[in-house]
Design an enzyme around this catalytic site. Structure first.
Site, short mmCIF file in Angstrom:
data_model
loop_
_atom_site.label_atom_id
_atom_site.label_comp_id
_atom_site.label_asym_id
_atom_site.label_seq_id
_atom_site.Cartn_x
_atom_site.Cartn_y
_atom_site.Cartn_z
N SER A 1 0.86 -1.20 0.00
CA SER A 1 0.00 0.00 0.00
C SER A 1 0.89 1.24 0.00
O SER A 1 2.02 1.19 0.51
CB SER A 1 -0.86 0.02 1.27
N TYR B 1 -1.33 -1.24 10.43
CA TYR B 1 -1.47 -1.40 8.98
C TYR B 1 -0.24 -0.85 8.24
O TYR B 1 0.35 -1.55 7.42
CB TYR B 1 -2.74 -0.69 8.51
#
Ligand code: NAP
Length: 248
Positions: free
Chosen positions: A137, A150
């Site tokens: 990401s 995350y």
């Protein structure tokens, strides 16, 4: 348009980016083996394509992944492209940073990729060909507020890919790390904060597949989000924190 791979394995294919990549690659003529925990969702997708086959598994179960890869290679031949999309996301303040949520994030996002690699890479190395890829990401370029678990897990995926790249290339294996910005999927449908440059999953799947065809090391989109986060992460910390603290 056709794709160059005969047999593609995709994890996290019951929804979102994995699902749309599976649909696109099946439309382009690949045999696609799809994995996630939700057998019913996988079956519904596969029922629409003669060349999608279902191999349900939890990516945290390393032994099960080895079994299903051995089964899918027996059924459809060697996997020549693997796309690891399975992922988990919890937004949390430091006060809510529960051990089980952090452990689950790292188990699924990082160990899930390691387990999947371990199931497919030895055969590729023995053949001296293949292509492995996983979805990290743009949140992995650096630590974003409210995303300690995350961002940390996605940074690990990016640096892991960087570490493996030279050795894999030398062994004839391509490797790609896919860094999306915001894409409309069940994962982001729960977000209540603004999501700039939000993309549709169909468009994200096209970017992913085009990048994989070009054998790019990094496949990142949309360009605006990539440019902003790459810029922020090249700033000295004092300037970086001055800007990102506005997000909380
Ligand atoms: N959407 C975005 O904006 C965005 C941005 C950057 C990166 N990403 C990354 O892109 C990847 C795909 O996310 P998405 O947005 O497409 O979300 P999604 O629609 O929620 O898809 C996540 C997929 O992972 C599977 N999964 C979750 N835990 C699993 C487990 N333990 N074992 C096997 N499969 C598991 C889910 O299926 P089951 O629940 O059926 O197992 C589902 O198929 C993730 O790695 C995510 O972090 C997404």
């Amino acid at each position: 348009m056709t794709a160059p791979w005969k047999h593609v394995w995709i994890t996290g294919a019951s929804s979102g980016l994995g699902e749309y990549a599976a649909r696109l690659l099946a439309q382009q003529g690949c045999q696609v083996s799809i994995t996630a925990r939700s057998d019913d969702k996988l079956q519904a997708i596969a029922s629409e394509y003669p060349n999608i086959a279902v191999y349900p598994a939890d990516v945290t179960d390393a032994a099960r992944l080895k079994d299903i890869v051995s089964q899918m290679e027996q059924d459809h031949g060697p996997v020549d492209l693997a796309v690891f999309s399975a992922g988990a996301w919890f937004q949390s303040t430091i006060a809510e940073l529960k051990v089980e949520n952090v452990a689950k994030t790292f188990d699924v996002n990082v160990m899930g990729v390691v387990n999947a690699l371990d199931a497919v890479l030895p055969q590729m190395l023995a053949r001296g060909s293949g292509h492995v890829s996983w979805i990290a990401s743009v949140a992995g370029y650096g630590g974003l507020p409210l995303s300690a678990a995350y961002s940390g897990s996605k940074s690990a995926l990016i640096t892991m890919a960087e570490s493996m790249m030279p050795e894999l290339k030398k062994s004839g294996i391509d490797i790609s790390v896919i860094n999306p910005g915001f894409v409309r999927t069940p994962m982001t449908d729960v977000n209540e904060f603004p999501m700039p440059f939000l993309m549709e999953p169909e468009d994200a799947a096209v970017k992913m597949v085009d990048g994989l065809k070009a054998r790019k090391f990094e496949i990142a989109f949309p360009w605006q989000m990539v440019a902003i986060l790459k810029f922020l992460n090249h700033l000295p910390y004092w300037a970086y924190f001055k800007l990102v603290k506005r997000l909380i």
